[in-house]
Enzyme design. Structure first.
Site, mmCIF file in Angstrom:
data_model
loop_
_atom_site.group_PDB
_atom_site.id
_atom_site.type_symbol
_atom_site.label_atom_id
_atom_site.label_comp_id
_atom_site.label_asym_id
_atom_site.label_seq_id
_atom_site.Cartn_x
_atom_site.Cartn_y
_atom_site.Cartn_z
ATOM 1 N N THR A 15 0.823 -1.218 0.000
ATOM 2 C CA THR A 15 0.000 0.000 0.000
ATOM 3 C C THR A 15 0.853 1.262 0.000
ATOM 4 O O THR A 15 0.474 2.278 -0.603
ATOM 5 C CB THR A 15 -0.919 0.005 1.247
ATOM 6 O OG1 THR A 15 -1.806 -1.111 1.172
ATOM 7 C CG2 THR A 15 -1.733 1.284 1.334
ATOM 8 N N ASP A 83 2.115 -7.311 -4.200
ATOM 9 C CA ASP A 83 1.115 -7.202 -3.145
ATOM 10 C C ASP A 83 1.466 -8.266 -2.114
ATOM 11 O O ASP A 83 1.691 -9.432 -2.462
ATOM 12 C CB ASP A 83 -0.285 -7.453 -3.720
ATOM 13 C CG ASP A 83 -1.384 -7.180 -2.705
ATOM 14 O OD1 ASP A 83 -1.343 -7.780 -1.619
ATOM 15 O OD2 ASP A 83 -2.287 -6.388 -3.000
ATOM 16 N N SER A 84 1.531 -7.902 -0.855
ATOM 17 C CA SER A 84 2.019 -8.855 0.148
ATOM 18 C C SER A 84 1.130 -10.084 0.271
ATOM 19 O O SER A 84 1.580 -11.149 0.689
ATOM 20 C CB SER A 84 2.176 -8.181 1.510
ATOM 21 O OG SER A 84 0.925 -7.899 2.103
ATOM 22 N N SER A 85 -0.142 -9.969 -0.112
ATOM 23 C CA SER A 85 -1.028 -11.135 -0.073
ATOM 24 C C SER A 85 -0.611 -12.193 -1.092
ATOM 25 O O SER A 85 -0.998 -13.359 -0.976
ATOM 26 C CB SER A 85 -2.475 -10.708 -0.341
ATOM 27 O OG SER A 85 -2.923 -9.820 0.648
ATOM 28 N N THR A 115 1.317 -4.583 4.298
ATOM 29 C CA THR A 115 1.088 -4.896 5.710
ATOM 30 C C THR A 115 0.464 -6.268 5.962
ATOM 31 O O THR A 115 0.630 -6.835 7.037
ATOM 32 C CB THR A 115 0.175 -3.828 6.350
ATOM 33 O OG1 THR A 115 -1.085 -3.802 5.666
ATOM 34 C CG2 THR A 115 0.826 -2.458 6.293
ATOM 35 N N ASP A 116 -0.245 -6.828 4.979
ATOM 36 C CA ASP A 116 -1.012 -8.052 5.248
ATOM 37 C C ASP A 116 -0.139 -9.221 5.686
ATOM 38 O O ASP A 116 -0.519 -9.987 6.574
ATOM 39 C CB ASP A 116 -1.842 -8.446 4.021
ATOM 40 C CG ASP A 116 -3.046 -7.539 3.822
ATOM 41 O OD1 ASP A 116 -3.374 -6.776 4.759
ATOM 42 O OD2 ASP A 116 -3.659 -7.569 2.748
#
Length: 366
Positions: A15, A83-85, A115-116
């Site tokens: 993000t 994206d960390s996901s 952050t995820d």
């Protein structure tokens, strides 16, 4: 002579550097973060750069003067941004290798990350980077830096100062004015700026009007620095719930690829001990030398065999995870199962041992 501290910033994604796209949703914006930082007066001082550095590389920036020190930082942006996901163990290995390759060139490292799964990455890196003698600080933001109101700038700036000017030889997470041990931290909120907490361990540093470093909580290296990149991803995590059935358990534990499992039990480590079929499925897995670790579902606290329902797991060979977070327990399993040449018994002993500050060992805990 003014000391120049060098920090490598590894921009993984998340993000922190996203912008709204044509569909009005946040998406990665490649090759834009560097320019944003260059034109932010608190993130780059051109006059100071000319005075102390001279000609800068295209991806190098200098913070405004901090006391008697100058922080020169270099941005390495991943392509594509992640994206960390979507991240997995191969991405942890890539980050660890990048730190290893650049270890002797920099005084500290900052990793900009979504952050995820940030707590999974920080936990994994804590095990992979043995004998660390320099700060490795992961940070991100809840609001992108391109928004008018954002927590990104403060998180990046404080991370750079801590990584460049302080001797904190650990993998850490910095968020909302707190520096936390990476393998003790979990994401606690999806809506608040104070998104991370370390419920079972004190902050390593707190940033207010002054920066307070809690030196007595910081680990010191006891071995030479080395990077471990052999991870075993055949591990899983399962939380107990009242309607769980032996069939559900068996579906996971009898999967041929599962070599380790983190169990999240009730309270201080309790399970339904009156359901013998459940215990039988777990015991069969232990006999097959599946490494099974028990941790609590509670955000704070530890597991303990003080109740009959918790003692049942100890009797069948399940390992106490003490007060480890789910993120730490899972990534430690990846690390321990990835070490070549160990017996089952040796892996069990390593899982019980505090090897990177990830758990509090107590003799009253099985």
């Amino acid at each position: 002579m003014t000391p120049i501290r060098r920090v490598l910033v590894i921009y993984v994604g998340g993000t922190i550097g996203m912008e709204r796209n044509e569909n009005n949703v946040y998406a990665p914006s490649p090759n834009k973060l560097l320019q944003k930082l260059k034109f932010h007066s608190q993130m780059h001082d051109q006059v100071l750069a000319k005075k102390f550095i001279g000609e800068l590389g295209y991806n190098q920036l200098v913070l405004p003067e901090i006391g008697n020190e100058v922080v020169l930082y270099e941005l390495k942006e991943y392509n594509p941004l992640l994206d960390s996901s979507n991240m997995c163990s191969k991405d942890w290995i890539r980050i660890a290798n990048d730190i290893g390759k650049n270890y002797d060139k920099f005084d500290g490292f900052v990793i900009l990350h979504g952050t995820d799964t940030l707590a999974y990455t920080s936990s994994a890196l804590s095990f992979m980077l043995e004998g660390l003698q320099k700060p490795v600080i992961l940070t991100g933001s809840q609001i992108p830096i391109f928004e008018t109101r954002s927590d990104a700038k403060d998180n990046i700036l404080s991370s750079l100062i801590l990584a460049g000017c302080y001797k904190i030889p650990e993998v850490c997470i910095f968020f909302a004015n707190k520096l936390l041990r990476g393998n003790r931290t979990a994401k606690i909120s999806s809506i608040h700026l104070n998104a991370f907490d370390s419920p079972n361990y004190q902050p390593l540093a707190e940033v207010g009007i002054d920066i307070k470093v809690n030196k007595h909580f910081i680990l010191q290296p006891t071995s030479p620095f080395q990077v471990h990149t052999k991870l075993n991803s055949n591990v899983g995590l399962l939380s107990f719930f009242p309607t769980i059935t032996p069939c559900m358990f068996r579906a996971i534990l009898q999967c041929p690829s599962v070599e380790g499992l983190v169990l999240q039990s009730y309270g201080v480590g309790n399970i339904p001990s009156n359901r013998t079929e459940l215990l039988q499925v777990i015991e069969e897995a232990v006999r097959r030398e599946t490494v099974i670790v028990n941790i609590t579902q509670c955000p704070q606290g530890t597991v303990s065999a003080t109740y009959e329902t918790g003692k049942a797991l100890e009797k069948i060979g399940v390992i106490s995870g003490h007060d480890m977070t789910a993120e730490a327990a899972l990534t430690k399993l990846c690390y321990v199962l990835g070490i070549p040449g160990l017996t089952y018994e040796q892996r069990v002993l390593l899982m019980k041992e505090n090897i990177r500050g990830e758990l509090t060992n107590n003799n009253n805990i099985y």
